[in-house]
Design an enzyme around this catalytic site. Sequence first.
Site, PDB file in Angstrom:
ATOM      1  N   ASP A  63     -22.994 -21.283 -44.033  1.00  0.00           N
ATOM      2  CA  ASP A  63     -22.698 -22.314 -43.091  1.00  0.00           C
ATOM      3  C   ASP A  63     -21.280 -22.488 -42.701  1.00  0.00           C
ATOM      4  OD1 ASP A  63     -25.192 -22.853 -44.074  1.00  0.00           O
ATOM      5  OD2 ASP A  63     -24.736 -24.920 -44.588  1.00  0.00           O
ATOM      6  N   LYS A 101     -31.505 -23.509 -41.702  1.00  0.00           N
ATOM      7  CA  LYS A 101     -32.121 -24.520 -42.657  1.00  0.00           C
ATOM      8  C   LYS A 101     -31.934 -25.917 -42.355  1.00  0.00           C
ATOM      9  CE  LYS A 101     -27.806 -23.978 -45.586  1.00  0.00           C
ATOM     10  NZ  LYS A 101     -27.549 -25.514 -45.387  1.00  0.00           N
ATOM     11  N   CYS A 141     -23.755 -27.119 -49.725  1.00  0.00           N
ATOM     12  CA  CYS A 141     -24.629 -26.133 -49.828  1.00  0.00           C
ATOM     13  C   CYS A 141     -24.370 -24.866 -50.501  1.00  0.00           C
ATOM     14  CB  CYS A 141     -24.789 -25.841 -48.015  1.00  0.00           C
ATOM     15  SG  CYS A 141     -25.508 -27.104 -47.486  1.00  0.00           S
TER      16      CYS A 141
HETATM   17  C1  VGL Z   1     -23.718 -29.158 -45.599  1.00  0.00           C
HETATM   18  C2  VGL Z   1     -23.646 -31.616 -45.459  1.00  0.00           C
HETATM   19  C3  VGL Z   1     -24.756 -31.467 -44.705  1.00  0.00           C
HETATM   20  C4  VGL Z   1     -23.043 -27.954 -46.141  1.00  0.00           C
HETATM   21  C5  VGL Z   1     -24.530 -29.045 -44.666  1.00  0.00           C
HETATM   22  O1  VGL Z   1     -23.138 -27.016 -45.519  1.00  0.00           O
HETATM   23  O2  VGL Z   1     -22.691 -27.973 -47.231  1.00  0.00           O
HETATM   24  N1  VGL Z   1     -23.132 -30.375 -46.250  1.00  0.00           N
HETATM   25  N2  VGL Z   1     -25.218 -30.415 -44.377  1.00  0.00           N
END
Ligand code: VGL
Length: 200
Positions: free
Chosen positions: A11, A109, A154
């Site tokens: 991410d 995702k 994540c």
């Molecule tokens: C994430 C919160 C919401 C992450 C993704 O990538 O850690 N955290 N969506």
Amino acid sequence: MPKNDALLVIDVQNDFCEGGALAVPGGSEVIAPINEMLKHSDINVFSQDWHPSDHSSFADVHPNKNPFEVVSMPYGSQVLWPRHCVQGSEGAVFHKTLNVNAAQLVVRKGFRTEIDSYSAFFENDHTTVTGLHGYLTSRSVKSITLVGLALDFCVYYTAMDARKLGYDVTVESHACRAIDLDGSLDAALTQMKNAGVVLK
Ligand code: VGL
Ligand code: ZN
């Protein structure tokens, strides 16, 4: 890195970097070490948080709820977030200095409205698969190195699922940054250590 090790880049998207909707402190600092690691890695998978605009993890779709409140969902408790990584938005794009050309597979995702997905292996019901395990198995991957954002969400959930699936897991924490919500970083580090994740 051994031949059957995969580098999982979690991410590294605009919304998690400085100026983004859910900016992780120091988020873009992970990019230089990740680009360096990508030069020496044979199997490279990126994950991409990818939400529809009415996603149930967004605080603003719930009446009278604020970001970072915790609510109960059918699959368990869920933190509500500022809207982030909306499909097709600039915030969902990988940071422009990340070497995206090195990605061999991109796992998206969190694309189902009614369920979040922190882990790159399973959605937050811990049951619905993303397909990543099948991909890694078919490439004979036995060990995983994890880097990216956020270390306590994540990256953490991906590391724990990877251990449950039987992979050797290393988290390169110098190439990760955390959100750190109510002690979430300490809790994640403890859980990962207890699960046999190697923290570097
Ligand atoms: C994430 C919160 C919401 C992450 C993704 O990538 O850690 N955290 N969506
Ligand atoms: Zn998200």
